[in-house]
Design a protein around this motif. Structure first.
Motif, PDB file in Angstrom:
ATOM      1  N   ASP A   1      -4.262   8.134   4.651  1.00  0.00           N
ATOM      2  CA  ASP A   1      -5.727   8.204   4.586  1.00  0.00           C
ATOM      3  C   ASP A   1      -6.363   7.185   5.525  1.00  0.00           C
ATOM      4  O   ASP A   1      -7.364   7.476   6.195  1.00  0.00           O
ATOM      5  CB  ASP A   1      -6.205   7.959   3.152  1.00  0.00           C
ATOM      6  CG  ASP A   1      -5.792   9.078   2.209  1.00  0.00           C
ATOM      7  OD1 ASP A   1      -5.525  10.187   2.708  1.00  0.00           O
ATOM      8  OD2 ASP A   1      -5.731   8.842   0.985  1.00  0.00           O
ATOM      9  N   ASP A   2      -5.780   5.977   5.582  1.00  0.00           N
ATOM     10  CA  ASP A   2      -6.315   4.937   6.479  1.00  0.00           C
ATOM     11  C   ASP A   2      -6.263   5.385   7.934  1.00  0.00           C
ATOM     12  O   ASP A   2      -7.209   5.159   8.700  1.00  0.00           O
ATOM     13  CB  ASP A   2      -5.515   3.631   6.309  1.00  0.00           C
ATOM     14  CG  ASP A   2      -5.710   3.002   4.940  1.00  0.00           C
ATOM     15  OD1 ASP A   2      -6.696   3.365   4.263  1.00  0.00           O
ATOM     16  OD2 ASP A   2      -4.879   2.163   4.551  1.00  0.00           O
TER      17      ASP A   2
ATOM     18  N   ARG B   1       0.849  -1.191   0.000  1.00  0.00           N
ATOM     19  CA  ARG B   1       0.000   0.000   0.000  1.00  0.00           C
ATOM     20  C   ARG B   1       0.887   1.244   0.000  1.00  0.00           C
ATOM     21  O   ARG B   1       1.905   1.304   0.688  1.00  0.00           O
ATOM     22  CB  ARG B   1      -0.918   0.028   1.235  1.00  0.00           C
ATOM     23  CG  ARG B   1      -2.080  -0.933   1.117  1.00  0.00           C
ATOM     24  CD  ARG B   1      -3.057  -0.776   2.271  1.00  0.00           C
ATOM     25  NE  ARG B   1      -3.732   0.517   2.286  1.00  0.00           N
ATOM     26  CZ  ARG B   1      -4.752   0.828   1.512  1.00  0.00           C
ATOM     27  NH1 ARG B   1      -5.213  -0.035   0.630  1.00  0.00           N
ATOM     28  NH2 ARG B   1      -5.339   2.008   1.604  1.00  0.00           N
TER      29      ARG B   1
ATOM     30  N   SER C   1      -1.826   6.258   0.939  1.00  0.00           N
ATOM     31  CA  SER C   1      -3.002   5.449   1.307  1.00  0.00           C
ATOM     32  C   SER C   1      -3.003   5.144   2.796  1.00  0.00           C
ATOM     33  O   SER C   1      -4.056   5.137   3.445  1.00  0.00           O
ATOM     34  CB  SER C   1      -3.024   4.160   0.498  1.00  0.00           C
ATOM     35  OG  SER C   1      -3.130   4.420  -0.885  1.00  0.00           O
TER      36      SER C   1
END
Length: 490
Positions: free
Chosen positions: A164-165, A157, A161
């Motif tokens: 954002d997670d 990932r 990302s």
């Protein structure tokens, strides 16, 4: 313009009994016991006589016909006393549509190798993270990274990302640089290479944890950093020229790289529990005479319950029948029908298995005597289907899921089928014979100058096998053997 018209068609449909037989036929021995248990639990009119003799040892491959396991006198008397043929046309019939469990759940038969309790790959990383002095925010970032790793230990990932997670799932607002810093911390954990984003980074992490002052390690780092593509393609001549090394030096570098682990997260946990293979047949060689026996687990001692037959006769003879009594009669009749059909399907399964395997054994008699793959005759499903007078699909169901135990190993029946190849003399041989010769040629080649497909084609032609180069390549790929360039060694 729409029109309505009547049309008559002849359609062939499988009966419930045929569907049940087909489903039972493709079930391997390992799952048959579970399937029978399911039927015994679902149908109280079905009984297993072997449960009464649970303490008595049973041979897995008795030296007798499996049909002898059934008490012929008892079963024939029972079915003569109770005739269920008149009910076969009724609509209310069990469909036998249950799924088969591929694992044997019988606690008495299941024998597993004890496995030591140990932490998982992810638990080990979390324990290492707990030992690092971190702020709460950094700890949450680290846990998010560990949770995002693949089973092989890679982080696939993107950092953005992960940011954002963290914001959406953990309510933690982090910058890309903070995640990058925590990723470096994770990459310092054991096993070496964990947290890498690609193969190159994984190998570099492992090399940089070794002796940084070693000339071999330094050269290995340079090869992985700048010439990984040439290394994976085994362009050793090019590497020697670019890096100004002789063969011995490059060999040391190559050996150092190939010792690295390309999948640091692959701890072997997935392979600890493998599907147990129980052979359906056994072939013994008795002084040149092959003896075929069927695994006794394929011949359970099943019978229709006497109490249920008496119950049905009692209900059926009742002079007055109210609604509840009629429902009881219908229920008992359905269970008796289902029990008889299941027993018939099991017996038919036995006969089909023996008939098919006996035809295969006789067709490949020389192979089962010696175990030499070069004695395998070309054989396709139609050859066996014609011999036993059954459909090709029936033979396929047996061959795709059944195993035979021989004196030289246990094999899937499907492995004995092969295409025919014609030699220069006009004789037809199995393609497995050609594959065996290819394997021997490649196994005995000079690894510094491995044999190309063109040379392998010439060798086969010299031996009388007129095969095209593309066919040689197809056979080599089927045996998972790489091309000559990738088989090259220093």
């Amino acid at each position: 313009m729409l029109r309505q018209n009547l049309q008559q068609k002849l359609l062939q449909k499988l009966s419930p009994q045929q569907i049940q037989f087909i489903k039972l036929l493709q079930v391997p021995t390992l799952a048959l016991d579970t399937r029978i248990k399911e039927e015994l639990e679902d149908n109280p009119a079905l009984e297993d006589l072997s449960l009464a003799n649970m303490n008595e040892p049973v041979e897995e491959y008795p030296d007798k016909d499996p049909d002898d396991n059934f008490d012929k006198d008892d079963s024939s008397d029972e079915f003569n006393e109770f005739n269920v043929e008149e009910y076969l046309q009724e609509d209310n019939i069990n469909d036998y549509g249950s799924k088969y469990d591929q694992n044997n759940d019988d606690d008495e038969e299941r024998k597993e190798i004890p496995i030591a309790i140990q932490n998982s790959f992810f638990e080990n990383l979390e324990q290492q993270l707990n030992l690092v002095p971190l702020s709460d925010k950094d700890f949450q970032i680290g846990m998010q990274i560990i949770g995002s790793l693949d089973d092989d230990g890679y982080l696939r990932r993107a950092v953005t990302s992960l940011v954002d997670d963290l914001a959406f799932s953990q309510n933690v607002f982090a910058e890309d640089e903070e995640v990058e810093e925590m990723l470096k911390v994770i990459q310092s954990f054991d096993p070496p290479g964990v947290g890498a984003r690609d193969l190159q980074e994984c190998l570099l992490i492992q090399l940089r944890k070794k002796d940084a002052y070693s000339p071999v390690i330094q050269k290995a780092i340079r090869v992985v950093e700048d010439y990984l593509d040439e290394f994976t393609r085994k362009h050793y001549d090019k590497l020697e020229r670019i890096l100004n090394m002789d063969s011995d030096e490059l060999k040391e570098v190559v050996n150092e790289i190939i010792k690295l682990n390309p999948k640091p997260g692959d701890t072997g946990e997935a392979t600890t529990k493998q599907l147990q293979v129980i052979p359906d047949f056994h072939i013994a060689n008795n002084d040149g005479i092959l003896i075929l026996t069927l695994n006794a687990k394929n011949a359970p001692e099943l019978k229709v319950s006497r109490s249920y037959q008496d119950m049905f006769q009692h209900y059926d003879k009742a002079s007055q029948k109210d609604k509840k009594l009629k429902e009881a009669v219908q229920f008992v009749k359905q269970k008796l029908d289902s029990a008889k059909w299941f027993i018939d399907a099991i017996k038919q399964r036995q006969q089909t298995l023996l008939k098919t395997m006996n035809a295969i054994m006789n067709y490949q008699y020389d192979y089962f005597l010696t175990g030499d793959e070069r004695n395998l005759r070309p054989m396709i499903l139609k050859d066996i289907a014609d011999r036993i007078g059954m459909d090709i699909s029936t033979v396929s169901r047996v061959a795709n899921s059944k195993y035979v135990q021989t004196e030289f190993g246990t094999f899937l029946l499907k492995s004995f089928f092969s295409e025919a190849i014609q030699t220069d003399s006009g004789e037809e041989v199995s393609n497995k014979e050609v594959k065996k010769i290819l394997e021997e040629c490649i196994g005995g080649e000079d690894k510094r100058r491995p044999l190309a497909d063109e040379r392998l084609t010439e060798i086969l032609k010299e031996k009388g096998y007129n095969i095209a180069r593309r066919t040689v390549a197809k056979y080599r790929e089927a045996m998972n053997i790489p091309v000559a360039r990738l088989r090259k060694e220093l």
